[in-house]
Design an enzyme around this catalytic site. Structure first.
Site, mmCIF file in Angstrom:
data_model
loop_
_atom_site.group_PDB
_atom_site.id
_atom_site.type_symbol
_atom_site.label_atom_id
_atom_site.label_comp_id
_atom_site.label_asym_id
_atom_site.label_seq_id
_atom_site.Cartn_x
_atom_site.Cartn_y
_atom_site.Cartn_z
ATOM 1 N N HIS A 105 0.732 -1.094 -0.036
ATOM 2 C CA HIS A 105 -0.098 0.033 -0.029
ATOM 3 C C HIS A 105 0.780 1.371 -0.020
ATOM 4 O O HIS A 105 0.393 2.173 -0.256
ATOM 5 C CB HIS A 105 -0.842 0.189 1.125
ATOM 6 C CG HIS A 105 -1.914 -1.110 1.231
ATOM 7 N ND1 HIS A 105 -2.756 -1.263 0.018
ATOM 8 C CD2 HIS A 105 -2.261 -2.009 2.137
ATOM 9 C CE1 HIS A 105 -3.732 -2.301 0.402
ATOM 10 N NE2 HIS A 105 -3.324 -2.651 1.653
ATOM 11 N N ASP B 118 -2.889 -10.585 -2.449
ATOM 12 C CA ASP B 118 -3.543 -10.086 -1.352
ATOM 13 C C ASP B 118 -5.023 -9.720 -1.347
ATOM 14 O O ASP B 118 -5.477 -9.207 -2.601
ATOM 15 C CB ASP B 118 -2.574 -8.905 -0.551
ATOM 16 C CG ASP B 118 -3.070 -8.362 0.766
ATOM 17 O OD1 ASP B 118 -2.462 -8.684 1.536
ATOM 18 O OD2 ASP B 118 -4.070 -7.746 0.806
ATOM 19 N N HIS C 294 -6.460 -7.084 -0.458
ATOM 20 C CA HIS C 294 -6.701 -5.732 -0.732
ATOM 21 C C HIS C 294 -5.848 -5.226 -2.048
ATOM 22 O O HIS C 294 -4.660 -6.049 -2.255
ATOM 23 C CB HIS C 294 -5.987 -5.043 0.283
ATOM 24 C CG HIS C 294 -6.827 -5.240 1.809
ATOM 25 N ND1 HIS C 294 -6.340 -6.094 2.706
ATOM 26 C CD2 HIS C 294 -7.756 -4.707 2.360
ATOM 27 C CE1 HIS C 294 -7.301 -6.121 3.710
ATOM 28 N NE2 HIS C 294 -8.319 -5.395 3.504
ATOM 29 N N ASP D 36 -5.077 -12.899 3.671
ATOM 30 C CA ASP D 36 -6.381 -12.306 4.209
ATOM 31 C C ASP D 36 -7.312 -12.415 3.354
ATOM 32 O O ASP D 36 -8.670 -12.135 3.645
ATOM 33 C CB ASP D 36 -6.131 -10.868 4.542
ATOM 34 C CG ASP D 36 -5.134 -10.040 3.334
ATOM 35 O OD1 ASP D 36 -4.914 -10.773 2.375
ATOM 36 O OD2 ASP D 36 -5.045 -8.969 3.639
#
Length: 347
Positions: free
Chosen positions: A124, A161, A163, A248
């Site tokens: 990120h 991931d 996200h 995740d």
């Protein structure tokens, strides 16, 4: 086959009690790898701090200074999700430096492939901003180092991931030598990764986003790999492949609603390792991103190591079945897959 790994105890010192991104995540992984004899089957690559110049291949000097100064004060909150303490700069820069040297060792032929067992995560982190638990973008810094090597004309990141890796996408959005492919839950944090985000200028088409709705499930991911991820890699033909892997998206993880099992993770990671053998002499590095269930993280990372060292067995954990309740019904992602195929000329 010589598989390298990056690990240092400094990665355990980045800590904020009660935060989901905590040292227990990495401790669980290291204990699992040690107990099952997997660490001894790899080569430990020495970690060292990345220089400021190396960090600035992906980040503006003002961001590097901000993180360093906040850490020197002992504690700081970059945003509501992202913290630092007195060890965080050293931990994040050590992850980046270890990634750089591991990448160079693979390019030199000293190692076959590798994994970075580090935290905090990185995907990120953008040019100007640390966010989403991430300080510096470890994968992006490694890819920049790879692309400086004369033997590496093109490189790819596959991000699994749950996200979207907004930082990695932003850093390479205009670079035609870099392919970025992401499968992620959408809409979800950080709000990027829409279908039409596909690169700019000469790099148009080298960003491939596969934005799945909640409860996409195992079949959606295997379909995405079969129809999109592996064909895109085959067409791009990178000289090095990096994987941002977050666990995740597993159905036992409480920060998402995707619903994957470890069998699917094992198949995806094994498919990526096989693609690297086919396309770039096996040159692949996995880097840990998210994942907040320690048992899933440990077994999933162990499965990656097994794939890298050429072992076919895997650990699917008993709770992949019933311990966390019944899996939600998988939603229909046919339209998403067809849209991505059409947009990227894969039909």
């Amino acid at each position: 086959m010589r598989t390298g790994y990056v690990y240092d105890d400094i990665f355990l010192k980045h800590d904020l009690p009660g935060h989901p991104e905590n040292p227990g995540r990495l401790r669980a992984i290291m204990e699992y790898l040690e107990e099952r004899g997997l660490l001894s089957r790899m080569v430990k690559a020495a970690a060292r701090p990345a220089s400021e110049d190396e960090l600035c291949t992906c980040h503006h000097p003002s961001l590097v200074r901000l993180v360093r100064e906040l850490c020197s004060e002992g504690y700081g909150q970059i945003d509501e999700d992202t913290y630092v303490n007195q060890y965080s700069y050293e931990a994040a820069s050590m992850a980046a430096g270890g990634m750089i040297d591991l990448t160079r060792s693979i390019l030199a032929g000293d190692l076959s492939n590798g994994i970075v067992l580090a935290r905090p995560p990185g995907h990120h982190a953008t040019t100007y901003r640390s966010m989403g638990f991430c300080l510096f973008n470890t994968v992006a810094i490694g890819m920049k180092a790879a692309l400086k090597d004369p033997s590496c004309k093109k490189a790819a990141v596959v991000d699994i991931d749950v996200h979207h890796g907004n930082g990695t996408q932003e850093i390479f959005y205009k670079n035609p030598a870099a392919l970025y492919v992401s499968i992620h839950q959408y809409p979800h944090y950080p709000g990027t990764g829409a279908l039409l985000e596909r690169g700019e200028g000469e790099a148009e088409g080298t960003t491939v986003n596969i934005p799945f709705p909640p409860f996409a499930g195992d079949h959606a991911y295997t379909g995405a790999f079969t129809k999109i991820v592996l064909p895109v890699l085959d067409r791009f033909r990178p000289d090095f492949i990096f994987i941002s892997v977050g666990f995740d998206a597993h159905r036992a993880d409480r920060l998402s609603e995707t619903g994957l099992g470890l069998r699917t993770y094992h198949w995806m990671c094994g498919s990526l390792a096989a693609a690297a053998k086919k396309l770039c002499s096996g040159r692949i590095v996995f880097c840990l991103e998210g994942g907040y269930n320690p048992g899933v993280l440990a077994a999933g990372t162990g499965n990656i190591v097994r794939s890298l060292i050429g072992e076919s067995s895997f650990d699917d954990l008993s709770f992949d079945d019933t311990s966390f309740g019944e899996a939600e019904p998988e939603c229909d992602v046919t339209a998403v897959l067809k849209s991505v195929e059409h947009l990227h000329n894969l039909c």
